[in-house]
Design a protein around this motif. Structure first.
Motif: not given
Length: 267
Positions: A108-119
């Motif tokens: 998965l893309s870094e942004k996508y993963v970081r967005d979910i981890v952020f939540l």
């Protein structure tokens, strides 16, 4: 079922292009047994086609690595579905995987993963639950989470999301209610979220139970399909009998539901 039917038809016509992946374990009787890592659809297709053997790649991996390999294949196969991937990433975080590990293992893309981890790290249980229920999309949940608690511009943000098609139909109303509830009661739901398995063995067992459940559903669907074929063939023979058709007409029963009528015509 359409995707699975395509797998079956491809294997029937051109054979298996990619072996399944398994890892060896000791069976209950002490004899070697094999744990399926990747290729559930291909394996079920072979079974449906009456095959007793299937080409397999045997890998030497731990239970946890086997689970992660399976998880990564599932993510790659089904594409970016936020509802499922969010749960997958939460599962990996619970197993102490870093963001970089998750990105590497899932593709998965870094942004996508970081967005979910952020939540997840912000404890946005209400927003996560809303995403899982399909109340709001992940992008809207992220915008709400990043806004200040008393941000008066959230309403404008929702209106803009509605205009651009990010929010559809009643979603904008649901999103407004969610924001109000979040303001009043905070980001956490106050309930206990389902706990994740706490060991690699438990993870694999959970996965195996789900595989078995899906396999049973597939067998039931196939059985129902075969029964329907028998019914269609029987009706086709009956409707080919002019005396039977005349009797039906006399009783006012000479019509069929469109679905059955179409099946009989094409059978």
């Amino acid at each position: 079922m359409k995707v699975f039917e395509e797998i079956v038809e491809n294997i029937r016509s051109i054979g298996l292009k990619k072996p399944i992946t398994v890892t060896e374990r000791e069976g209950a009787d002490g004899a070697p047994a094999y744990l399926l890592v990747c290729g559930e659809g291909r394996l079920n297709a072979f079974r449906l086609l009456g095959e007793s053997h299937i080409p397999a790649l045997v890998v030497n991996v731990t239970d946890e690595d086997a689970f992660i390999m399976s998880l990564a294949e599932n993510i790659a196969r089904r594409g970016h579905r936020p509802l499922e991937i969010l749960a997958d990433i939460e599962l990996l975080l619970a197993r102490d995987y870093t963001i970089d590990d998750i990105i590497t293992r899932t593709g998965l893309s870094e942004k996508y993963v970081r967005d979910i981890v952020f939540l997840l790290e912000k404890g946005e249980e209400r927003l996560i639950e809303a995403v899982q229920n399909g109340t709001i999309p992940l992008t809207t949940a992220l915008e709400i989470a990043r806004a200040k608690h008393d941000d008066e511009n959230l309403g404008d943000m929702l209106e803009e999301a509605y205009k651009t098609g990010q929010l559809k139909g009643h979603q904008i109303t649901d999103a407004k209610r969610l924001i109000e509830k979040r303001r009043e009661k905070g980001p956490k739901t106050g309930g206990d979220r389902p706990k994740l398995p706490n060991s690699a063995h438990s993870l694999v067992k959970t996965y195996q139970r789900e595989v078995a459940r899906q396999h049973k559903l597939m067998l039931k669907a196939d059985h129902a399909h075969q029964q329907l074929l028998l019914v269609v063939q029987g009706l086709k023979r009956l409707f080919a009998d002019e005396h039977f058709v005349t009797l039906l007409r006399a009783e006012g029963l000479d019509s069929l539901p469109k679905y059955l009528a179409d099946r009989i015509e094409t059978a």
